[in-house]
Enzyme design. Structure first.
Site: not given
Ligand code: AMP
Length: 402
Positions: A7, A91, A180, A241, A385
């Site tokens: 990643n 990823r 996601h 956020r 993940e």
């Protein structure tokens, strides 16, 4: 087969090496501050001591070279030689409309990821650096890319389009993509296995609540809606956020506070959410501690966060005309007993019968936090993940070989 999962960020790189047949992680680690003289490499080999190194790592190719050297190191390594790495899985945040599933990397795939730089300017260029760095160090090893957006490509047009002039979609690909996806995909499959029912027959709402947070409505194993949109800013309130807001606020706030486009974007992405309302932190642990100490702003931040999540759950139950199970995952979803309790206690209208004791126990395990009689089950499923990336890479490499 051994699969290295990467990643890559703009100045960081996380990795995990999986042994696929027995589903074990042989080693994992991270490189931070790439581009600096004091880059940090942390390497955690299975059953061996952790390694910390501070050194000059000016670009991703050097970072990968150092990681590979540690993986085969006589003392800290877990492999005899890098030839034992059979494939690498990356990823990639944005696959746009081009990628509906994971793919093996070739020239066209790299070109397409580059064309998508505009849609994910912070992420996709960094992932490309990771792909090129692996290519430079291991030119013959197959690489696969696994996209955060791919799982949501099954959304119907009425869910992915914004009600704005179609020219924005036709010319500039302005639409909802969702993120996601690897996590929503993984926990939905695990939920079906946990419930002992075919995924194809289930209506699920998956809530990935971490620093970034999103919900997905999953009907028969296919995503039909998700809360993040064209970018990961839409939807739920998050650590830093804002999530959903009236778009008219953007020009209004820019005018009133004399902000540039970059400044308003930074405000909504980095200085909003839990951080802005609490004035304390974007981290749910610190918010919870402050609430316990009686801090009113932390309490308000938590209430807004929980309320906005609960509204999405209601919306997705409506979108699917019902729900069989709701799944909590990621840092906050897996660990915050308080958030799950506050949400579930207000879902009695759906038929949720919350089990307080179950909510408090079994941390780190897949479990049910509703009673046996509950009409709608609520599950906590730790996400993974990296495992999905390794598994997809494994499948792609195997089918290419056959
Ligand atoms: P993630 O992005 O999935 O790694 O989630 C990170 C977030 O999980 C952190 O910012 C914390 O707010 C949250 N988190 C981790 N542990 C706990 C905990 N024990 N209680 C509440 N929140 C937690």
């Amino acid at each position: 087969m051994n699969i290295l999962v990467i990643n890559a960020g703009s100045s960081s790189l996380k990795y995990q090496l999986f042994q696929m047949e027995d589903e074990t992680v042989l080693a994992k680690g991270r490189v931070e501050r790439i581009g600096m003289e004091t880059a940090i490499l942390v390497h955690e080999p299975k059953d061996k001591g952790e390694v910390h190194e501070v050194s000059e790592i000016l670009e991703h190719t050097t970072a990968i070279r150092k990681v590979l050297a540690l993986l085969v190191h006589p003392e800290h390594g877990v492999l005899e030689s890098t030839a034992e790495i059979n494939a690498v899985g990356h990823r990639v945040v944005h696959g746009g409309e081009s990628f509906k599933s994971s793919v093996l990397v070739n020239h066209e795939v790299k070109q397409e990821i580059k064309r998508l730089f505009d849609l994910a300017p912070l992420h996709n260029p960094a992932h490309m650096l990771g792909i090129l760095a692996v290519e430079a160090n291991m030119p013959d090893v197959p690489q696969a890319v696994v996209f955060d957006t791919a799982f949501h490509q099954s959304m119907p047009a009425h869910a992915y389009l914004y009600p704005v002039p179609m020219v924005l979609y036709r010319k500039h690909k302005v639409r909802r993509y969702g993120f996601h996806g690897t996590s929503h995909n993984y926990v939905s499959e695990r939920a079906a296995a946990f419930l002992g029912r075919p995924l194809g027959q289930l209506k699920l709402i998956t809530c990935h609540i971490g620093n970034g947070a999103s919900c997905a409505a999953i009907l028969g194993g296919k995503a039909v809606d998700t809360s993040m949109g064209m970018t990961p800013l839409e939807g739920l309130m998050m650590g830093t956020r804002s999530g959903d807001l009236d778009p008219a606020i953007v020009p209004y706030a820019m005018g009133k506070e004399d902000l540039t486009l970059g400044e308003i974007s930074s405000m909504l992405n980095k200085h909003s959410g839990l951080q802005a309302i609490s004035g304390i932190s974007s981290d749910m642990r610190e918010i919870t501690e402050a609430m316990e100490a009686g801090d009113k702003n932390a309490n308000l931040a938590f209430e807004m966060y929980e309320y906005r999540l609960r509204k999405y759950i209601g919306a997705y139950a409506a979108a699917m005309n019902g729900v069989d199970a709701i799944v909590f995952t990621a840092g906050v979803g897996e660990n915050s007993e308080l958030l799950r309790k506050r949400v579930c206690e207000q879902l009695t209208y759906l038929g949720v019968e919350f089990d307080e004791a179950a909510n408090r126990s079994g941390r780190g395990q897949e479990r049910r936090i509703t009673t046996a009689n509950s009409k709608v089950q609520v599950l906590v499923i730790p996400t993974n993940e990296e495992w999905v990336i390794a598994r997809d890479t494994y499948r792609l490499v195997q089918s290419a070989q056959n």
